[in-house]
Each structure stands twice: as C-alpha cells, then as structure tokens.
Design an enzyme around this catalytic site. Sequence first.
Site, mmCIF file in Angstrom:
data_model
loop_
_atom_site.group_PDB
_atom_site.id
_atom_site.type_symbol
_atom_site.label_atom_id
_atom_site.label_comp_id
_atom_site.label_asym_id
_atom_site.label_seq_id
_atom_site.Cartn_x
_atom_site.Cartn_y
_atom_site.Cartn_z
ATOM 1 N N LYS A 171 0.873 -1.164 0.000
ATOM 2 C CA LYS A 171 0.000 0.000 0.000
ATOM 3 C C LYS A 171 0.914 1.219 0.000
ATOM 4 C CE LYS A 171 -2.629 3.448 1.162
ATOM 5 N NZ LYS A 171 -2.061 4.809 1.163
ATOM 6 N N GLU A 246 9.184 2.237 11.046
ATOM 7 C CA GLU A 246 10.164 3.315 10.900
ATOM 8 C C GLU A 246 9.365 4.597 10.900
ATOM 9 O OE1 GLU A 246 11.728 6.309 9.318
ATOM 10 O OE2 GLU A 246 12.220 5.177 7.504
ATOM 11 N N CYS A 280 12.678 11.987 7.338
ATOM 12 C CA CYS A 280 12.566 11.664 8.759
ATOM 13 C C CYS A 280 13.926 11.614 9.448
ATOM 14 C CB CYS A 280 11.816 10.347 8.956
ATOM 15 S SG CYS A 280 12.467 8.992 7.968
ATOM 16 N N GLU A 379 8.549 17.086 15.068
ATOM 17 C CA GLU A 379 9.066 16.871 13.713
ATOM 18 C C GLU A 379 8.304 17.784 12.757
ATOM 19 O OE1 GLU A 379 10.296 13.132 10.892
ATOM 20 O OE2 GLU A 379 8.345 13.046 11.879
#
Length: 478
Positions: A171, A246, A280, A379
């Site tokens: 996906k 992750e 990231c 973040e």
Amino acid sequence: MRESLQFYIDGQWVDPVDELKTVNTINPATEDVSGKIALGAEADVDKAVQAARKAFTSWSQSSREERLALFERILDEYNKRSGDLAAAITDEMGAPQGLANSFQIGLGLGHLTTAIDVLKNFKFEELHGASLIVKEPIGVCGLITPWNWPVNQVTVKVFPAIATGCTVVLKASQESHYSAQVLAEILDAAGVPAGVFNMVQGKGSVIGPAMAEHAEVDMISITGSETAGADVAARSAKSIKRVCQELGGKGPNIILDDDNFAENVSGGVTTMMVNSGQTCSSPSRMLVPNSRMNDAIAAAKEAITQVTVGDPNGDFAMGPVVSEKQFSSIQTLIHKGIDEGAELIAGGPGRPEGLDKGFYVKPTVFANVSNDMTIAREEIFGPVLVIIGYDDIDHAIEIANDTEFGLAGFVAGNDLDVCRSIARRVRAGSLSINGGFDFHAPFGGYKKSGNGREWGEHGFHEYLEIKAIQGYEPAAAE
C-alpha cells in the site's frame, strides 16, 4: 493526466472489487489536478492477501538461484524505466528533477543491488552443534510506505521481503502513487510470479487497518507518522503480527569547534533542505558551541542563499512540499517558533518571493533555540532548521538525547576519536560521522522512532522466522 484506476493483484491489473471510487491527485508545484487514483477497500485488500497467500506456498520454496535470476531481471527493467520513475516522482511530490534523477532513483537502485549482494551469500541455514537453525520466510507481508522518498521506501521493503521468500501486498502513499505504478510495471515486466507482489492503492485510513487486522497477513512493515505506526501496531496485536516501524525523527547534528566549523555548519544547512526538508532522518537540530553561535549564524545565512527554490522541472535546489496540508502544518510551526522567541535568521512564513502558486516554503533557519521550544521538539517535516547552543560535549549529548525520537544523528568534526565517542553516546539507530553513508548499514529507530531495522542484511531478518531443529545431527559417539 495520469490515472491509476486498477490494482496489481495475482499478476494482473484488475478493477476494484466493488464500484470504482476515485480521488484527484494535485500537482504540488501548480496546485492543478494532475491525475486520479482508484480508492481500494477492504475487499480489494482481501483479494490481494489471498493471492499472496496462495503464491507463498511455492515462492517460499524457491531456490536462491531462482530469486537471484528474478532480481537480475528486475535490475534490467529498473534501469530501463529509471527516467519514467524520476518523472513520476517530480510530478507527484515535487522533487526537483535533478534530485529525482539522482538520489531519489539512486536509493532504489542501491537497495536493489544491495539485496542482490546480500542474497548471494545470506545464510538461511546454520548448524549449531547438533541443531540446525533455519531462517524461513515469515509469510504474507503487508507493506505501508510514505510519499517523501517514494522509491526508496518501497524498494527497501519489497526487495528484502521477496528475496527472503515472502509474498507481499503493498500500500503505497496516496500522494506517491505515480511512482508506485511504475514500480509495479517494472516488477510485472521482470516476470515476478503471480501473487508474489500485489499492490492496492487508496487511503491509508482504509487500507492500513484492513491489512493490520487481516488474519492471513503475517507481518506489517510501516514507514510513516508516529500516530499511524501506533494505530497499525494496536490493530496488528489482535492477531499477534510482527510489526516493523520506521517512524519520525528529530535528528541532532553536533558540530565540533574546529577549523572546519563554518564548512560543517554550511553543509548541515544544505543537507537539511534536501527534498524540501521532508526526510525523517534529516539533521533538523544543529548543535553548536555557545561560544560560536554568532559564527554559526553567519555561516548559516551564507549557506541558505545557495538554496534556490522554484519549479521542480527547472534547475532549482528545492521544489514545493507535497501538499497543502503539509504546507499549512509547516507554516503553523514556523509561526510557533517566532511566537516562542526563537531568532529567525532566514526564511520565515509564507511563500518565497515570486512564487504565488504551489506549496513552496521558504528555506527557514532559527538560531538561539532552546531545546524545550516546540520547533525543537516536534518533527516539522519541512525545510526548517533550528540551531541550539551547547556548553561542552557532555551538554551537547544531553541535548541530543533529550527527545522522544531516536532515528538518526550526525557528528561533524576533525577529531575522529571525539566524533566516534559522541556517536556511541547518542541514542539513535543510525549515526553519521562527517557524512558517512552505507547501503549495508542497518537503519531504524530508538524510542518513538520505531522498532526493527531495514537496509542490508539486517533488513532481511525482519522477514524471517527462526526455526531450531534439534537433534538434526546425531550425537557424537563416545
């Protein structure tokens, strides 16, 4: 106009099980509709999973030689279609064509050739005394990938999974389905056996839960937000699935006080802005000695002038961010930094001058940031760098570890022994000393950055079960 109106299931392009429902894709550089995608449903996921389950019976028993032959064909097709992949990435998420044709495509190629290298010598069986330790494919794997490095994120999951004998249902992100379509075409052209690779497009809020809760899916590997990772893990727990995550990061970049200080500050600034800061593992918190803060500010101001922003089909360092939602989130956090008293030394709110349309963000740098400010904690996932001062090395490491995340960290300095010592003390899954990079090194996070490891040989282990056959060798005669 690009259209992805079918799913790849059991070796064929097929229509959705139920009525076709679509959503438009927006070009982030122009804000115009550039295509549309079919939205999958639970029934489509089930169809793909059943195809993968059926194929697992034979593919799990395939030989190393069969898998290597397949991967060589994939490599050939990948090289043929690399230009198409790069164009798709630029269209879907706004990566400048220079970046798309180099690092974006190069990462996928690197993971492919690394998988081949690892597979050639990977020990699927080892004798320990009288016991045989066998590493067997875990089964059907549900793979959920993001949009920021779309080819990298898909290949780092799909290739190790297939190489170890698993079958997969992918996906890909709704925002990066153009490149996923091309990758599926590459695998199809290479002759991946029917059912070994399957792909269902659609909304993460629909496809993710359907995969996580499906009884015939043996493991989930997800790269995404902390929220998405937690939701998938909770849903997977009902059937005791393995989950590899992750997730986010807030990478510290510790700059040492030496003759290369200005150069290392400059490099940290430009690295942070790559891919519009949508990485990231980016070095988003730069740590510099308090005594050199003014020097760091001067170097950062000079470096940011080299980060040009504009049409991703032109010759610019930075394109737009991926979507209006992402643009708005970044703008909110930039305002938050200003409101909390951080010193804005470059960029700031709004679009760059002359860019009135498209999701373009000014390359932004804050200095004299304290580590308790929102822009140092959250973040941002955009081209926003924060510079934080430290008193000494112990203080720098304390700041570096004062975060909920632990995905990546960076150290830059001339004294390699000091850099090594710092790297050992920073709690993160991946540390880079002076720009070190290795496709064979494991990649993954501590704390809320996730669990499990990808890349290289360690990436293979995520898709394997360990079986101990005791008494495999007869006891030695006395």
